[in-house]
Motif scaffolding. Sequence first.
Motif, PDB file in Angstrom:
ATOM      1  N   ALA A  57     -11.598  -5.045  -4.843  1.00 23.91           N
ATOM      2  CA  ALA A  57     -10.866  -4.892  -6.067  1.00 23.91           C
ATOM      3  C   ALA A  57     -10.773  -3.489  -6.345  1.00 23.91           C
ATOM      4  O   ALA A  57     -11.807  -2.641  -7.019  1.00 23.91           O
ATOM      5  CB  ALA A  57     -11.630  -5.768  -7.248  1.00 23.91           C
ATOM      6  N   ALA A  58      -9.687  -3.000  -5.871  1.00 24.57           N
ATOM      7  CA  ALA A  58      -9.248  -1.408  -6.222  1.00 24.57           C
ATOM      8  C   ALA A  58      -8.003  -1.110  -6.570  1.00 24.57           C
ATOM      9  O   ALA A  58      -6.923  -2.044  -6.137  1.00 24.57           O
ATOM     10  CB  ALA A  58      -9.890  -0.613  -5.180  1.00 24.57           C
ATOM     11  N   ALA A  59      -7.727   0.096  -7.183  1.00 24.24           N
ATOM     12  CA  ALA A  59      -6.421   0.520  -7.231  1.00 24.24           C
ATOM     13  C   ALA A  59      -6.109   1.830  -7.676  1.00 24.24           C
ATOM     14  O   ALA A  59      -7.211   2.610  -7.957  1.00 24.24           O
ATOM     15  CB  ALA A  59      -5.516  -0.607  -8.569  1.00 24.24           C
ATOM     16  N   GLU A  65      -1.233   2.440  -5.232  1.00 23.70           N
ATOM     17  CA  GLU A  65      -2.336   1.843  -4.008  1.00 23.70           C
ATOM     18  C   GLU A  65      -2.816   0.562  -4.728  1.00 23.70           C
ATOM     19  O   GLU A  65      -3.210   0.765  -5.916  1.00 23.70           O
ATOM     20  CB  GLU A  65      -3.175   2.624  -3.441  1.00 23.70           C
ATOM     21  CG  GLU A  65      -2.740   3.798  -2.842  1.00 23.70           C
ATOM     22  CD  GLU A  65      -4.053   4.654  -2.267  1.00 23.70           C
ATOM     23  OE1 GLU A  65      -4.806   4.341  -1.884  1.00 23.70           O
ATOM     24  OE2 GLU A  65      -3.916   5.791  -2.602  1.00 23.70           O
ATOM     25  N   ALA A  66      -3.032  -0.555  -3.971  1.00 22.55           N
ATOM     26  CA  ALA A  66      -3.907  -1.519  -4.382  1.00 22.55           C
ATOM     27  C   ALA A  66      -4.548  -2.399  -3.531  1.00 22.55           C
ATOM     28  O   ALA A  66      -3.906  -2.604  -2.334  1.00 22.55           O
ATOM     29  CB  ALA A  66      -2.745  -2.634  -5.359  1.00 22.55           C
ATOM     30  N   TYR A  67      -5.602  -3.069  -3.665  1.00 23.43           N
ATOM     31  CA  TYR A  67      -6.236  -3.395  -2.699  1.00 23.43           C
ATOM     32  C   TYR A  67      -7.074  -4.842  -3.432  1.00 23.43           C
ATOM     33  O   TYR A  67      -7.942  -4.689  -4.220  1.00 23.43           O
ATOM     34  CB  TYR A  67      -7.612  -2.466  -2.013  1.00 23.43           C
ATOM     35  CG  TYR A  67      -7.041  -1.225  -1.735  1.00 23.43           C
ATOM     36  CD1 TYR A  67      -6.473  -1.092  -0.257  1.00 23.43           C
ATOM     37  CD2 TYR A  67      -6.946  -0.155  -2.413  1.00 23.43           C
ATOM     38  CE1 TYR A  67      -5.870  -0.075  -0.046  1.00 23.43           C
ATOM     39  CE2 TYR A  67      -6.517   1.046  -2.173  1.00 23.43           C
ATOM     40  CZ  TYR A  67      -5.983   1.093  -0.685  1.00 23.43           C
ATOM     41  OH  TYR A  67      -5.353   2.483  -0.277  1.00 23.43           O
ATOM     42  N   GLY A  68      -6.622  -5.821  -2.830  1.00 26.73           N
ATOM     43  CA  GLY A  68      -7.198  -7.227  -3.263  1.00 26.73           C
ATOM     44  C   GLY A  68      -6.314  -8.255  -2.530  1.00 26.73           C
ATOM     45  O   GLY A  68      -5.335  -7.794  -1.639  1.00 26.73           O
ATOM     46  N   VAL A 120      -4.743  -6.248 -10.216  1.00 26.89           N
ATOM     47  CA  VAL A 120      -5.003  -6.568  -9.013  1.00 26.89           C
ATOM     48  C   VAL A 120      -5.809  -7.902  -9.161  1.00 26.89           C
ATOM     49  O   VAL A 120      -6.816  -7.975  -9.880  1.00 26.89           O
ATOM     50  CB  VAL A 120      -5.778  -5.606  -8.280  1.00 26.89           C
ATOM     51  CG1 VAL A 120      -6.243  -6.047  -6.824  1.00 26.89           C
ATOM     52  CG2 VAL A 120      -4.888  -4.400  -8.051  1.00 26.89           C
ATOM     53  N   GLU A 121      -5.542  -8.844  -8.177  1.00 27.00           N
ATOM     54  CA  GLU A 121      -6.586 -10.340  -8.065  1.00 27.00           C
ATOM     55  C   GLU A 121      -7.510  -9.794  -6.813  1.00 27.00           C
ATOM     56  O   GLU A 121      -7.132  -9.596  -5.947  1.00 27.00           O
ATOM     57  CB  GLU A 121      -5.578 -11.403  -7.837  1.00 27.00           C
ATOM     58  CG  GLU A 121      -4.603 -11.721  -8.902  1.00 27.00           C
ATOM     59  CD  GLU A 121      -3.885 -12.758  -8.492  1.00 27.00           C
ATOM     60  OE1 GLU A 121      -4.249 -13.576  -7.451  1.00 27.00           O
ATOM     61  OE2 GLU A 121      -2.912 -13.402  -9.460  1.00 27.00           O
ATOM     62  N   ASP A 167       0.896  -1.312  -0.029  1.00 25.71           N
ATOM     63  CA  ASP A 167       0.046   0.149  -0.059  1.00 25.71           C
ATOM     64  C   ASP A 167       0.903   1.287  -0.215  1.00 25.71           C
ATOM     65  O   ASP A 167       1.899   1.370   0.841  1.00 25.71           O
ATOM     66  CB  ASP A 167      -1.019  -0.004   1.264  1.00 25.71           C
ATOM     67  CG  ASP A 167      -1.937  -1.162   0.998  1.00 25.71           C
ATOM     68  OD1 ASP A 167      -2.658  -1.160   2.101  1.00 25.71           O
ATOM     69  OD2 ASP A 167      -2.012  -1.586   0.038  1.00 25.71           O
ATOM     70  N   GLY A 168       0.585   2.192  -0.961  1.00 27.66           N
ATOM     71  CA  GLY A 168       1.461   3.321  -0.851  1.00 27.66           C
ATOM     72  C   GLY A 168       2.590   3.348  -1.619  1.00 27.66           C
ATOM     73  O   GLY A 168       3.700   4.008  -1.363  1.00 27.66           O
ATOM     74  N   GLY A 169       2.932   2.153  -2.323  1.00 27.68           N
ATOM     75  CA  GLY A 169       4.457   1.874  -2.745  1.00 27.68           C
ATOM     76  C   GLY A 169       4.602   2.741  -3.977  1.00 27.68           C
ATOM     77  O   GLY A 169       3.878   3.115  -4.912  1.00 27.68           O
ATOM     78  N   ILE A 170       5.875   3.163  -3.926  1.00 28.56           N
ATOM     79  CA  ILE A 170       6.557   4.009  -5.059  1.00 28.56           C
ATOM     80  C   ILE A 170       7.130   3.279  -5.977  1.00 28.56           C
ATOM     81  O   ILE A 170       7.770   2.401  -5.954  1.00 28.56           O
ATOM     82  CB  ILE A 170       7.530   5.138  -4.557  1.00 28.56           C
ATOM     83  CG1 ILE A 170       6.968   6.132  -3.377  1.00 28.56           C
ATOM     84  CG2 ILE A 170       8.166   5.759  -5.821  1.00 28.56           C
ATOM     85  CD1 ILE A 170       8.082   7.103  -3.035  1.00 28.56           C
TER      86      ILE A 170
END
Length: 436
Positions: free
Chosen positions: A48-50, A141-144, A42-43, A27-30
Amino acid sequence: MLPRFEIARTLRPISLIRPGSGIEVPDGGIVPAVAPYVAVVVEPDHRAAAALHLGDLRLAMKLADGQVTLRLTQGHGTRELRSRRHGRVEVAPSRVALTLTGTHVTALTEEAGRWVARARVDLTDRLDTRDPVSLAQLRVEAYGAHALAGPFGQLGLRDIRLVTARDGTPQRDGSAVLFSATSAGPGFFDTAHTSVWALDPDSLALEHRSDLFFRRPDKRGVYGDHATHIVRDGAEWLVATSTWGDFRQGDPQRSVGVTVARTTADVLSGTHVLDTAELPLPTDGFTSVGVWDPHLVHTGEEWLVGFASARKFFKFHPALASGPALDHLSLRGAAVDRRATEGTTILRVGDEWRVLASDGRDGRRGQSARYPIFDLAMTEVGELAAAYPTNLPWPTLVETDAGWLMITFNGRPATGPLVGYGTHGDVVVQREAGTA
């Protein structure tokens, strides 16, 4: 004499992230980028968000209740965007993705093994996506369940040109044939960029070798210019390309030209941003609103430069220039009777130089869906006998130990109807008849 060709294989290397380049996304990676061509894949689990952070803009996508939404946040203002016609998924996606290609952000879903564009926005009036300082601090950002981010790959390939020595000899890596291509993005020409590939002439397997981006002599920023020819010239590479990277439909100021870069960098591997200068191409005696598709050969006595010229968009024809140096060219000839012909390619056939081109299906009767052959005065002297796929396939020919190959492309789109024209095509490999 050139042989007759038959289709041997059709290939379609689709990858939103360049293979081997994806990194795990905390999360928050550069994820620093040298050009505005990146993707997050994203899986899903229960989410399921980015999102991408570029400059002062947060660009986010999410899938909820079968609907894909884009959210743009800048300062205290937020705007949500969704497509009424294309934003709802048809089956539960196996992956979702957010891409930045040029000035366009696109949300995609992978449904039944196929990527489909579900929402998109053009950032031209909101943010300078080509600013190198902002790109170096691009944050993801990625959520999954699992997420990867990295440089954007391609949805298809077109505008295929062999990598050559200055005398036109194809450059190889062992037996592999090297070529440049336009890597299609999710939309029109301004979402694409230049890439370099290797083709095994026996197995016909493709390998992605590099990606090239360009700085213009007259504009700030990094561009995904394409329709490129790469030439080995002594210790340097010459990279001639067409300035399609910011070409926009409906823009009254639209035009396209040709630039050339000189570099000692290994453009056949990795990712490079090249500084360019204008390659002035003569258009004496006919109206020209733009030129593209450069192809460069030195005969031992002079440079020959083939190109396409448009009398208006999109009515275009092939032309040939020559001169002692690339900055001292004069017009050699032009087939101004054409109205849909491009892919101008110079080839030595026996003891003579010939110019090959592609007559598109919008050409006049007798000048459509075929590959004309011209002499250096641009007088038609023959026709290449080969299958003519959809769109405007270029006549890119290479002789191998097993006979001639023709490496071209078609107009088959990807990612559905939302993004419109520009997501093509398949790589169509043809073999000399009787050698398959």
